[in-house]
Design a protein around this motif. Sequence first.
Motif, PDB file in Angstrom:
ATOM      1  N   ASN A  34       3.853   4.713  -6.517  1.00 37.84           N
ATOM      2  CA  ASN A  34       3.172   3.547  -7.259  1.00 37.84           C
ATOM      3  C   ASN A  34       4.119   2.759  -8.013  1.00 37.84           C
ATOM      4  N   GLN A  35       4.998   3.324  -8.548  1.00 41.52           N
ATOM      5  CA  GLN A  35       6.080   2.255  -9.237  1.00 41.52           C
ATOM      6  C   GLN A  35       6.701   1.312  -8.506  1.00 41.52           C
TER       7      GLN A  35
ATOM      8  N   THR B 171       3.667   9.038  -8.319  1.00 40.47           N
ATOM      9  CA  THR B 171       3.864   8.246  -9.523  1.00 40.47           C
ATOM     10  C   THR B 171       5.292   7.301  -9.245  1.00 40.47           C
TER      11      THR B 171
ATOM     12  N   ALA C 165       5.773   0.433  -5.595  1.00 44.46           N
ATOM     13  CA  ALA C 165       5.059  -0.399  -5.037  1.00 44.46           C
ATOM     14  C   ALA C 165       4.563  -1.587  -5.901  1.00 44.46           C
ATOM     15  N   GLU C 166       4.425  -1.253  -7.016  1.00 48.03           N
ATOM     16  CA  GLU C 166       4.107  -2.352  -8.110  1.00 48.03           C
ATOM     17  C   GLU C 166       5.444  -3.326  -8.190  1.00 48.03           C
ATOM     18  N   SER C 167       6.338  -2.981  -8.415  1.00 50.13           N
ATOM     19  CA  SER C 167       7.696  -3.679  -8.441  1.00 50.13           C
ATOM     20  C   SER C 167       7.890  -4.530  -7.177  1.00 50.13           C
TER      21      SER C 167
ATOM     22  N   GLU D 107       0.776  -1.112   0.109  1.00 49.88           N
ATOM     23  CA  GLU D 107       0.184  -0.014  -0.025  1.00 49.88           C
ATOM     24  C   GLU D 107       0.846   1.323   0.004  1.00 49.88           C
TER      25      GLU D 107
ATOM     26  N   GLN E 174       5.466  -5.638  -5.282  1.00 49.43           N
ATOM     27  CA  GLN E 174       4.486  -6.685  -5.105  1.00 49.43           C
ATOM     28  C   GLN E 174       4.925  -7.748  -6.038  1.00 49.43           C
ATOM     29  N   GLU E 175       5.396  -7.590  -7.197  1.00 46.05           N
ATOM     30  CA  GLU E 175       5.888  -8.586  -8.198  1.00 46.05           C
ATOM     31  C   GLU E 175       6.816  -9.180  -7.698  1.00 46.05           C
TER      32      GLU E 175
END
Length: 557
Positions: free
Chosen positions: A142-143, A139, A145-147, A105, A149-150
């Motif tokens: 968020n980038q 931004t 966070a996405e990295s 988050e 999670q993956e």
Amino acid sequence: MRFQFLALALPAVGIASSMAIAVVPVAKATAQIPLLPQLQTPSSVSSDSNDRLVTGWIYLDGRRLFQIAASKANFPERSEDIQKKLEKISQNYIQSPAKTAVKVEVRKVNDLPVIYVNDQYLMTITSEDAGLREVDISTSANQIAESLQEDLQQAKQERQTQFLINQGKIAAGTGLAMIIMSWGIYSWQRRSKKDSVQPIASQPLRWPLNAPISPAAAQPITTQLNQQQHRHIQEVKRRLFQLTQAGIWGGGSFFILGLFPYTRPFQLGILTAAQFPLRLGVVLLVTYVAIRLIYALIDRFTTTLISSGALLTPESSERLQLRVSTFSGVTKSIATGLCVGVGFLLALVSLGIDIVPLLAGASLVGVAVSLASQNLIKDAINGFLIILEDQYALGDVINVGDVGGLVENLNLRMTQLRDSEGRLITIPNSEIKVVANLSSRWSRADLTIPIAYQADTEHALKLIETVAFEMNQEMQWQRQILEPPQVLGIDQFGDRGLIIRVWFKTQPLKQWDVAREFRRRLKVALDKAGISISVPQQAIWVNDDQLLNFQGNGKSH
């Protein structure tokens, strides 16, 4: 375990558990190659070095996740704190049940985005972090966070039993491929050695029909050059085979380490620790191989010139060996110096050292040295002309001024002679003005034979001519005597008697051997014929008038 490397104007790489830090001033993000530290460009210059902006990577299982930025003073503490929190979060998530999902988050705290993973605080995104990606703070958060999670999901998946079994199969296949490739290279190397066992001398020499020298005259020279060329090429092949074997086993092992999450940090550590030694090793190997290849090319070029007859004349076949050895040695020494110099510069470049100031300083030093060492320049120019004009070569016997001897060493700076007493005489090439070469192309034994005045002159001349021609007919001496001996006749009337002169045209450096043998044979023949070799003598003649006056003066007293 902690590895740390710091260098001025270079990325410093450190690994805390599985973290790497690059300490350089930066303005914006640059393209990155996975697993390789990248050079960054400075963003601004501050009078306080602790206020400089530095950047570094956060790692998970040896993989780069994202970059962070901070001042030099705060960066180590921040990066280590983020790395420890990420390791703790990843361990908790990996140990959780298989179907547990990871929740990343981005929350707002004091108008700054903060990243939480499974409700655990990880880090706060700063404007410096966003500046690395050239986007706004939200931004950038968020980038990241996405990295995260993956990558966390991938880290958990990589620790599943089935994935490890599959990776184990890939590792086993890689190991088998390494063994097969290594055995194939080894077999090829052995087969290459067997193919090169045939002596070079057994290879036929291609000789042009219009060449002025017979193939037999140049065969030993070309054979020697071919053997040297063969040795250099074999050495290059041997080093390349060794490099290939090292690449197979080193590259395969490095690939296997990257297959498993438990060993991937070691892969990164090895790469970080070995990158500079590996670069230096590659430079050294390339320099060595280049020198060997240049040696082989020089021998090949010289062999081609000899085989074409371009360097040969009817009077130079026996001298060619000396010229080739001199030319080849000097050329190889120059090539070695150039390759070592270029290799040294490449080594500095591989270490990240800027060589432009070094080259500028070296040019200034070169100008100063050239002004202060004009004699060295004169030596080099005169040495080049000596070699080019073939005034003398290695193995010649020369006289320079009051000294003389066998040429043992010749380069662009000096000539070294070994005299008859074994002394090594060193002469700068600029000091050689007039040189007498006693062994250039051919030599001559100049003999003077004293015969008593009472001897039969015609018989003595005939006897000397017979001994000389009989010696010339023998196989042992026929190879050393180039032309029929010349009995020039009575050269002068001396205090030792009649002086008869004899010439022998011989191979270079063989005039002394021929002269000694001829004197021995002639002494035996003269003794059998009853002709004596005269010794210095003096006759006193008394005039009769002087004798009478002397006797008369004696009686008066």
